[in-house]
Design a protein around this motif. Structure first.
Motif, short mmCIF file in Angstrom:
data_model
loop_
_atom_site.label_atom_id
_atom_site.label_comp_id
_atom_site.label_asym_id
_atom_site.label_seq_id
_atom_site.Cartn_x
_atom_site.Cartn_y
_atom_site.Cartn_z
N UNK A 1 12.09 9.30 -7.31
CA UNK A 1 13.22 9.75 -6.48
C UNK A 1 12.72 10.37 -5.18
N UNK A 2 11.60 11.08 -5.25
CA UNK A 2 11.05 11.68 -4.03
C UNK A 2 10.63 10.58 -3.05
N UNK A 3 10.02 9.52 -3.56
CA UNK A 3 9.62 8.41 -2.70
C UNK A 3 10.84 7.72 -2.10
N UNK A 4 11.91 7.59 -2.90
CA UNK A 4 13.13 6.95 -2.39
C UNK A 4 13.78 7.80 -1.32
N UNK B 1 0.79 -1.22 0.00
CA UNK B 1 0.00 0.00 0.00
C UNK B 1 0.82 1.27 0.00
N UNK B 2 2.00 1.21 -0.63
CA UNK B 2 2.87 2.39 -0.73
C UNK B 2 3.71 2.26 -1.99
N UNK B 3 4.22 3.38 -2.52
CA UNK B 3 5.07 3.31 -3.72
C UNK B 3 6.31 2.46 -3.45
N UNK B 4 6.72 1.69 -4.46
CA UNK B 4 7.92 0.87 -4.38
C UNK B 4 8.91 1.33 -5.43
N UNK B 5 10.17 1.43 -5.03
CA UNK B 5 11.23 1.90 -5.94
C UNK B 5 12.38 0.90 -5.87
N UNK C 1 3.65 2.88 -8.58
CA UNK C 1 2.89 3.73 -7.68
C UNK C 1 3.32 5.17 -7.71
N UNK C 2 4.11 5.55 -8.72
CA UNK C 2 4.56 6.94 -8.88
C UNK C 2 4.25 7.41 -10.29
N UNK C 3 4.18 8.73 -10.47
CA UNK C 3 3.81 9.29 -11.76
C UNK C 3 4.98 9.32 -12.74
#
Length: 506
Positions: A194-197, A169-173, A186-188
């Motif tokens: 990079x922001x999620x990381x 349930x969260x972005x994965x990088x 899960x990111x645009x």
């Protein structure tokens, strides 16, 4: 979350016993794996670590201070979470030597001033511990089942990431060991990835062929608790490794021969005639061709092979390719009529990356050679260039010649001295102001001292770029366009890049 001793002492069943922490206050966040009660003096060897030991001290009755210290030392050596002594039955007051020894061992030592049956405490707390372990097991099983179903259905890296995100349930990088962005879900776009990381709340290593390959990170937003998130992310990382290793179908005999030949060439262990082995592997370029080594850092073999094959099709020629450890290696046969074999191979591979939509691949091109027996050197250059790439998806050993030579022949200390001797004022300024004047200078030099091209590469306005350039020249004390300084500056910026990369490598 796992129960800690601090949390346990706040439970009503423990508060009724009026606990008083006499030692080990700084270690109250130890996890309690089990609550155990015993009156045996020789209990130490029976403990395995993580227990909270409840005792009335009956086993210490009649012992002297030295024996009591030994009792506590032995318990501490087993890694217990803490000891709670109920006062009143054996000891009306806490023996001073027990408190002193507990402090010496940094062992949480708790005096219980009221009587609460130990069975009430153990039943209540151990039930919670078992329930927690059961929740972890159910979550792990649920995550594994979902990921296995995705793998069985033929999901690749993208599919596994999508399944993992559904569980978490969260972005994965997915990042490589060198810090490159490989894939995300899960990111645009890359900026959001990079922001999620950067704001990752959990990370798990990804291992291929027994070696660290990279890491999978989860961005913010998951409703799972921290320990549950760690379990789900670890299961997703394992599934990703399986997806990366799987080629979709068993390799053919020709594929196995190609991989074996490429492995022997890059390791310099090819004893039999490589030309004969190349024919067996389906690679038989004519004498009118130059050979160019290729190395691809790819999570999926099929995607890397497809890019190399597409490049060969664009060149109207043939290719040798196969998986060797964590890389896919290859060789492109470029007609001798082409003046720049490296440039042609790089252009064809770039076009292959675009047509196949494989931005997660990182490709490097070695030097040309006319002899298949010497292809190993080109492959080694391509492999080394992958580790020196400047953030681009495709690089050539030719463009990184300085860095390759510094890496191959110069030790880190010498390279650092070269950079410091020429770029000292810039290095000091960058360190003090968190800028990258050295990087700006390198881009300027590599683009023929063209402010227009350099500012475009750096995504800077012309005025901003000129201000940086003026700052650089003011700090160095001479114009960087001076022909006499060009070679020294280019060498120094390359030396700085290689040493900075070594320092950043874990």
């Amino acid at each position: 979350m796992p129960l800690t001793l601090r949390e346990l002492l706040s439970f009503d069943v423990l508060r009724e016993a009026r606990p008083e922490v006499l030692a080990g206050e700084g270690a109250l966040d130890r996890v309690v794996r089990w609550v155990h009660s015993s009156e045996i003096y020789e209990i130490g060897p029976l403990l395995t670590g993580g227990e909270l030991l409840l005792t009335t001290g009956l086993g210490l009755a009649g012992t002297d201070a030295g024996a009591r210290r030994h009792y506590l030392r032995e318990i501490a050596a087993r890694g217990v979470a803490g000891v709670a002594l109920e006062l009143g039955r054996t000891f009306p007051e806490t023996p001073r030597e027990l408190v002193e020894e507990a402090r010496r061992q940094d062992l949480p030592f708790v005096a219980l001033h009221a009587v609460v049956p130990f069975i009430r405490i153990t039943e209540h707390v151990n039930t919670l511990i078992v329930d927690y372990a059961g929740r972890q097991l159910r979550l792990g099983d649920s995550a594994t089942r979902a990921l296995n179903e995705a793998l069985i259905a033929g999901a690749g890296v993208a599919g596994v990431l999508a399944t993992g995100m559904e569980v978490i349930g969260a972005p994965l990088v997915l990042l490589s060991a060198g810090g490159a962005l490989v894939a995300a879900h899960g990111v645009a776009g890359d900026r959001d990835a990079w922001r999620a990381a950067e704001h990752a709340v959990c990370a798990s290593p990804v291992t291929l062929h027994g070696q660290p390959w990279g890491r999978l990170v989860a961005g913010p937003g998951s409703a799972l608790r921290a320990d549950e998130l760690a379990i789900a992310l670890e299961r997703t990382a394992v599934a990703l490794a399986l997806a990366m290793l799987r080629t979709g179908s068993p390799p053919s005999e020709r594929d196995r021969q190609a991989s074996a030949l490429l492995r022997d060439l890059i390791e310099g262990t090819a004893e039999a005639d490589p030309a004969v082995r190349a024919v067996i592997a389906g690679f038989h370029p004519g004498p009118g061709h130059m050979l160019v080594g290729v190395a691809v850092d790819a999570v999926e073999t099929a995607a890397a092979v497809a890019v190399i094959d597409r490049a060969a099709h664009i060149l109207h020629t043939t290719a040798l390719r196969g998986r060797v450890a964590r890389l896919v290696l290859g060789a492109l046969a470029v007609p001798r009529a082409v003046a720049d074999a490296v440039g042609a191979a790089a252009q064809a591979l770039e076009e292959g990356l675009k047509r196949l939509g494989a931005p997660e691949l990182r490709v490097a091109v070695g030097h040309p050679t006319a002899d298949l027996g010497e292809l190993g050197g080109s492959l080694r250059d391509a492999r080394a260039a992958l580790g020196l790439r400047r953030g681009r998806s495709l690089v050539t050993a030719r463009a990184l010649a300085l860095e390759l030579e510094l890496t191959r022949h110069g030790d880190a200390r010498h390279a650092a001295e070269v950079a410091r001797r020429t770029l000292g004022p810039l290095l000091d300024w960058d360190a003090a102001h968190r800028t990258d004047l050295v990087g700006t200078l390198e881009v300027f030099l590599l683009h023929g001292c063209s402010a227009t091209r350099a500012s475009a590469v750096l995504h800077l306005g012309r005025q901003t770029f000129y201000q940086r350039l003026q700052r650089i020249e003011a700090l160095l004390g001479y114009p960087v366009t001076d022909p006499d300084a060009h070679a020294a500056l280019l060498l120094a910026t390359a030396a700085h890049r290689t040493t900075a990369r070594r320092d950043a490598t874990p």
